[in-house]
Design a protein around this motif. Sequence first.
Motif, short mmCIF file in Angstrom:
data_model
loop_
_atom_site.label_atom_id
_atom_site.label_comp_id
_atom_site.label_asym_id
_atom_site.label_seq_id
_atom_site.Cartn_x
_atom_site.Cartn_y
_atom_site.Cartn_z
N SER A 170 -6.10 -14.27 11.93
CA SER A 170 -6.46 -12.97 12.51
C SER A 170 -7.95 -12.89 12.81
O SER A 170 -8.34 -12.34 13.84
CB SER A 170 -6.10 -11.77 11.64
OG SER A 170 -5.18 -12.05 10.68
N LEU A 171 -8.78 -13.42 11.91
CA LEU A 171 -10.22 -13.37 12.18
C LEU A 171 -10.57 -14.19 13.42
O LEU A 171 -11.39 -13.78 14.24
CB LEU A 171 -11.01 -13.89 10.97
CG LEU A 171 -11.19 -12.88 9.83
CD1 LEU A 171 -11.71 -13.57 8.58
CD2 LEU A 171 -12.13 -11.75 10.24
N ALA A 172 -9.92 -15.35 13.57
CA ALA A 172 -10.19 -16.19 14.74
C ALA A 172 -9.76 -15.47 16.01
O ALA A 172 -10.49 -15.46 17.01
CB ALA A 172 -9.50 -17.54 14.60
N GLU A 173 -8.58 -14.84 15.98
CA GLU A 173 -8.12 -14.09 17.16
C GLU A 173 -9.14 -13.02 17.53
O GLU A 173 -9.49 -12.83 18.69
CB GLU A 173 -6.80 -13.36 16.87
CG GLU A 173 -5.53 -14.11 17.06
CD GLU A 173 -5.40 -14.86 18.36
OE1 GLU A 173 -5.07 -16.05 18.26
OE2 GLU A 173 -5.59 -14.30 19.46
N TYR A 174 -9.58 -12.30 16.50
CA TYR A 174 -10.52 -11.21 16.74
C TYR A 174 -11.82 -11.73 17.35
O TYR A 174 -12.31 -11.22 18.36
CB TYR A 174 -10.80 -10.48 15.43
CG TYR A 174 -11.95 -9.52 15.50
CD1 TYR A 174 -11.93 -8.44 16.39
CD2 TYR A 174 -13.07 -9.67 14.69
CE1 TYR A 174 -12.99 -7.55 16.47
CE2 TYR A 174 -14.14 -8.80 14.76
CZ TYR A 174 -14.09 -7.74 15.65
OH TYR A 174 -15.15 -6.89 15.74
N LEU A 175 -12.38 -12.79 16.76
CA LEU A 175 -13.65 -13.31 17.28
C LEU A 175 -13.49 -13.89 18.68
O LEU A 175 -14.37 -13.74 19.52
CB LEU A 175 -14.24 -14.36 16.32
CG LEU A 175 -14.74 -13.79 14.99
CD1 LEU A 175 -15.15 -14.91 14.04
CD2 LEU A 175 -15.92 -12.84 15.20
N MET A 176 -12.33 -14.53 18.94
CA MET A 176 -12.11 -15.09 20.27
C MET A 176 -11.97 -13.99 21.32
O MET A 176 -12.19 -14.21 22.50
CB MET A 176 -10.85 -15.97 20.30
CG MET A 176 -10.96 -17.29 19.55
SD MET A 176 -12.41 -18.26 19.95
CE MET A 176 -12.09 -18.73 21.64
N SER A 177 -11.59 -12.79 20.88
CA SER A 177 -11.41 -11.70 21.85
C SER A 177 -12.74 -11.08 22.25
O SER A 177 -12.81 -10.28 23.18
CB SER A 177 -10.52 -10.60 21.24
OG SER A 177 -11.26 -9.85 20.28
N ARG A 178 -13.80 -11.44 21.56
CA ARG A 178 -15.10 -10.84 21.87
C ARG A 178 -15.81 -11.73 22.89
O ARG A 178 -16.27 -12.81 22.56
CB ARG A 178 -15.92 -10.71 20.60
CG ARG A 178 -15.13 -10.10 19.48
CD ARG A 178 -15.94 -10.02 18.23
NE ARG A 178 -16.74 -8.80 18.25
CZ ARG A 178 -17.72 -8.55 17.39
NH1 ARG A 178 -18.06 -9.42 16.50
NH2 ARG A 178 -18.37 -7.41 17.46
N ARG A 179 -15.89 -11.25 24.11
CA ARG A 179 -16.45 -12.07 25.17
C ARG A 179 -17.47 -11.32 25.99
O ARG A 179 -17.41 -10.10 26.08
CB ARG A 179 -15.35 -12.55 26.12
CG ARG A 179 -14.28 -13.26 25.36
CD ARG A 179 -13.60 -14.29 26.20
NE ARG A 179 -12.76 -15.05 25.29
CZ ARG A 179 -12.13 -16.14 25.64
NH1 ARG A 179 -12.21 -16.58 26.86
NH2 ARG A 179 -11.41 -16.78 24.76
N HIS A 180 -18.37 -12.08 26.62
CA HIS A 180 -19.26 -11.51 27.62
C HIS A 180 -18.45 -11.19 28.85
O HIS A 180 -17.43 -11.80 29.10
CB HIS A 180 -20.35 -12.52 27.99
CG HIS A 180 -21.51 -12.50 27.06
ND1 HIS A 180 -22.17 -11.35 26.73
CD2 HIS A 180 -22.13 -13.50 26.38
CE1 HIS A 180 -23.15 -11.64 25.89
NE2 HIS A 180 -23.14 -12.93 25.65
#
Length: 555
Positions: A221-231
Amino acid sequence: MIAFPHRPKVGRLRVRLVLGLLALGLAIAPAAGAPTGGDPERGERLYRRYCAVCHGSGGRGDGPNAAFLEDDQPRDLTDSRYFARLSDEHLYRVIADGGAAIRGSRFMPPWGRTLSPAQLRDLVAFVRTLSMKSPLDGPPLTGALSGSALAQELGCPVCHRIGDLEPVAVGPDLTAEGSRVQRAWLVRFLKAPHPIRPAGHQPLWRSRMPDFRLSEEEVASLAEYLMSRRHEAPEPGPGSTPPASLTQRGREVFRQYACRACHTSAGTGGRAAPDLDGVARRLRPGWVARFIEDPQAIDSLTPMPNLGVDAAAARAITTFLFAGAPPRAEPPPDAGAVSKGAVLFADLGCAGCHRDEGAEGRKDIGPDLSGAGDRLKPEWLSEFLVRPTTIRPWLAGRMPGFRLTEAETRALVQFISDLKDDAAPPLPERLRFRGLIPAASIEVGRRLASREFLSCASCHIGGEPPEGSPEEWAPDLRLSADRLNPDWIVRWLRDPQRLAPGTKMPTYFSDESSGPEEILEGDEERQILALRDYILSLGAPGGAPEGAPTAPPRH
Ligand code: HEC
Ligand code: HEC
Ligand code: HEC
Ligand code: HEC
Ligand code: HEC
């Protein structure tokens, strides 16, 4: 003294002198930003962030990266005879334009595009002070291991209130982590974080990413969340294979800009920055090209200098760094896991160490450590810091592992043991622990603690699950003997509200008639000592109540 072996050095000095004078001559008409009037204190902070990794914290040219620079050794900035001959204009120029400006080593990077003229002046002022004081003047900048500095650099105050120690962000900015890294790498990293930046994210600080003992599901879940944060910037797809000539050009430009002064590549080069051989497995090409072109546009505090690489050259270098290993396409994010990850990110205290646009104000994730020196036993503390265990299983936050060295553990144990509540009245002699636990006292304490009287197990975990919801649970008393100072237990039982205002732990002994009359003739002080003895007996071998299960596991 005046023997031959010194000859070559003298010759080198003379060359330097001539170059120095030349530079002086060139700088007769100083351009905008005349290099005077800098503030050495501000300069010192900049020096620690950008320069100490090569020049050393005391300026002697012995930073951790120096050993990897072979023949291009950083200048000893404390050499007073050498620096007395150099003007401020010369220093300004060499710091702004790098070693190339004095026809010296390109391993001295140019900082003129990274730092403002005012900052460069501050650095000139600070560099001057290094060659002006005697070597015996004061300690080096990042000297001895002080417990409070270590606690701050590791980010302990990010989760704990510790007196008036300020929390500071000690990790990289994760606001656009999804445009930066590859998912597979991120998952591996969260499972077992290890240092990627050999000199630390804040160079020469002792900051590091701790190990949170995350479960597989939490990592996902943490990886999904961080991957969703994009420029916003669109990520170019994996286009056609770049021509071999571009890779070759990248290799040349890479050499030309002396990137190896800080980075290792193909096994050689500096250790001031991440190993660039790993880039193809870790990062995304679009991000890498943008970062090489203008690192500060992406993370304003990054110690990587802007070297003036233009867009085409940055693309060539990126192609070279990714040669043969383009990143794989990735599946779209799973919305459910993203929102779970966002909650975890807040609850675990990740945002405390990682600058985060969306984060709210400070939230205490861990217990207040302000008076922890009165409470915790040093032997237990040092075990706990090296191998943190769960004490309060109802908390979402958890104490992460920092891979502390022995010296660091000792410094932290000393620091926490010194955190005493000076305002607390001293415990009267008759209430102090004398090292003996009489069996009769234990028995009385057991009766007092039982359901018949004070019913401690209605909140404290241990035997059966306590009553009420998990938010009302309290620590397992079987851990107390190892963990808590016996005298603190007495102070706690006498007045928990004084030690932890607002705590749910009841005040049983508020006045002389509050203890049960039928035990020890209603003598409160003796009842408190009996409870203390009972609690201490729980930790003794064979002292635990028969058949009592251990604390419930997390999750
Ligand atoms: C990657 C390593 C590295 C970093 C980082 C670095 N330097 Fe240097 N520096 C060098 C090397 C190598 C030299 C020697 C150049 C020469 O004499 O050929 C040098 C030389 C110098 C000199 C002497 C110039 C002269 O005329 O002899 C000064 C002053 C200096 N650096 C200041 C700084 C400052 C200020 C910073 C931070 C903003 C910094 N350096 C960061 C490697 C580094
Ligand atoms: C005590 C401070 C601290 C806390 C708390 C913390 N981190 Fe970190 N984190 C760091 C530091 C320092 C680094 C840099 C590590 C390195 O470069 O070796 C880092 C690196 C990272 C990276 C790698 C970033 C990159 O691109 O290089 C990720 C991802 C990350 N942390 C995620 C998290 C998550 C998720 C949490 C919460 C579970 C968290 N961090 C909590 C200090 C912290
Ligand atoms: C003065 C030292 C220095 C020089 C010179 C330097 N870098 Fe860096 N670089 C760093 C540091 C420090 C970091 C880590 C910064 C961070 O994470 O914010 C970094 C990060 C990077 C990264 C991201 C790596 C990762 O795994 O996160 C890339 C790519 C990179 N540099 C490429 C280059 C290239 C290409 C050059 C030459 C044009 C170069 N660097 C020159 C210090 C340097
Ligand atoms: C990401 C948040 C976080 C960081 C960073 C952190 N802690 Fe903790 N710490 C916790 C949590 C949560 C607990 C409570 C664990 C429990 O009771 O199960 C805890 C517990 C403790 C305890 C036990 C206190 C007690 O009374 O039980 C000590 C001591 C401690 N931490 C010291 C430190 C030190 C020293 C550092 C820095 C090296 C640090 N912590 C960094 C979250 C953190
Ligand atoms: C209403 C719930 C409740 C009851 C009943 C209760 N406690 Fe507590 N106790 C707590 C809470 C909550 C804490 C944690 C304190 C905090 O961090 O605020 C605590 C903490 C403690 C601690 C410190 C534990 C540690 O590891 O830090 C001791 C010792 C203790 N209690 C003893 C007792 C004894 C003995 C009794 C019975 C006489 C008792 N408690 C009854 C709620 C309770």
